[in-house]
Enzyme design. Structure first.
Site, PDB file in Angstrom:
ATOM      1  N   GLU A 146       0.836  -1.196   0.000  1.00 52.59           N
ATOM      2  CA  GLU A 146       0.000   0.000   0.000  1.00 52.59           C
ATOM      3  C   GLU A 146       0.874   1.250   0.000  1.00 52.59           C
ATOM      4  OE1 GLU A 146      -3.568   2.021   2.717  1.00 52.59           O
ATOM      5  OE2 GLU A 146      -2.184   0.577   3.612  1.00 52.59           O
ATOM      6  N   ASP A 181      -6.136   1.676  -1.437  1.00 51.72           N
ATOM      7  CA  ASP A 181      -6.801   2.476  -0.409  1.00 51.72           C
ATOM      8  C   ASP A 181      -7.350   3.742  -1.066  1.00 51.72           C
ATOM      9  OD1 ASP A 181      -7.011   4.612   1.700  1.00 51.72           O
ATOM     10  OD2 ASP A 181      -6.476   2.927   2.987  1.00 51.72           O
ATOM     11  N   GLN A 207      -9.545  -0.651   0.693  1.00 52.27           N
ATOM     12  CA  GLN A 207      -9.951   0.012   1.927  1.00 52.27           C
ATOM     13  C   GLN A 207     -10.558   1.359   1.583  1.00 52.27           C
ATOM     14  OE1 GLN A 207      -6.235  -0.048   4.152  1.00 52.27           O
ATOM     15  NE2 GLN A 207      -6.895  -1.849   5.303  1.00 52.27           N
ATOM     16  N   GLU A 243     -11.805   1.508   6.873  1.00 52.93           N
ATOM     17  CA  GLU A 243     -10.671   2.040   7.633  1.00 52.93           C
ATOM     18  C   GLU A 243     -10.815   3.556   7.753  1.00 52.93           C
ATOM     19  OE1 GLU A 243      -5.961   0.998   7.689  1.00 52.93           O
ATOM     20  OE2 GLU A 243      -6.656   2.247   6.026  1.00 52.93           O
TER      21      GLU A 243
END
Length: 261
Positions: A146, A181, A207, A243
């Site tokens: 990530e 993400d 996420q 998240e």
């Protein structure tokens, strides 16, 4: 289109409760899966009992990181002097993943130390990811990479999601994938769904949080109907990790889920 599945991130959600009580709270709120960054303060067997007791599936954990404010707060994978430590941490993460039944381990990249050239930190990171890929082979665990945004994590070794994708391609094995993400991508680069489409063959996990304040979807600048429709159209069959930092309490902030599940 594939139905979307959401996992509660227990580092960020249900923080009104002690960590051990968040499993039951997540199940009571309708979640069937959870993720969280650091299980290492508890015996793995204890966490497995809490998962089983709440009827939850563990989706993802991170490799260990240091305390806030320490050089390893976002991991150690890019720090040249800490290669032996990184290897011990990766082994510990694989051990916990095995007990918890977590199919994903996020290998946290780390903050480039002061005085270490960016090229050296990145080379260390790539070497460590290659070693980790070999170590995880046959374990049943996928490693995901990530890129954190530079506003929240100044000096993070990966400066773009494309750079993270480049490492995935360079390693070239199916059990190393990209963690997409949405929040970090929006803050650092924008063009979220265009980048998602371009990198889709490499994506192993998603996420979500809204920008600019990392609160729940629908509280910021992103068009979530468009984002989630794109994810559905791409036939994503994995979990989507929630998240985010609830704007006004966890339960009050879960109403958005009804629109997308």
């Amino acid at each position: 289109m594939t139905a979307l599945r959401f996992a509660a991130n227990l580092k960020w959600l249900f923080t009104e409760l002690p960590f051990e009580e968040r499993f039951d709270a997540a199940a009571a709120a309708g979640f069937t899966a959870v993720e969280y960054s650091s299980p290492y303060g508890f015996p793995a067997a204890e966490l497995r009992r809490r998962l089983d007791g709440a009827g939850l599936r563990q989706v993802l954990i991170n490799t260990p990181g240091g305390q806030p404010g320490t050089p390893t707060r976002n991991g150690s994978a890019c720090i040249p002097d800490l290669v032996p430590q990184f290897r011990r941490e990766l082994d510990l993460a694989l051990e916990y993943a095995g007990v918890l039944g977590s199919g994903l381990v996020h290998v946290t990249g780390g903050i480039r130390p002061e005085g270490v050239p960016a090229a050296d930190a990145f080379a260390t990171y790539v070497t460590n990811i290659g070693w980790a890929a070999e170590r995880a082979a046959g374990s049943g665990v996928r490693l995901v990479l990530e890129a954190l945004n530079q506003r929240d994590a100044p000096g993070f070794v990966l400066t773009s999601i494309e750079q993270a994708a480049g490492v995935v391609r360079a390693v070239g094995v199916d059990h190393v994938r990209l963690l997409f993400d949405v929040y970090h991508c929006q803050v650092q680069q924008g063009s979220v769904t265009t980048r998602m489409q371009e990198l889709w063959p490499l994506v192993g996990h998603i996420q979500v949080a809204d920008a600019p304040t990392r609160t729940e979807p629908g509280t910021g600048e992103l068009n979530w109907r468009f984002v989630f429709d794109r994810i559905r159209a791409l036939d994503y069959a994995g979990w989507i990790g929630c998240e985010y930092r609830p704007a006004n309490g966890t339960l009050a902030g879960l109403s958005w889920l009804a629109d997308y599940t």
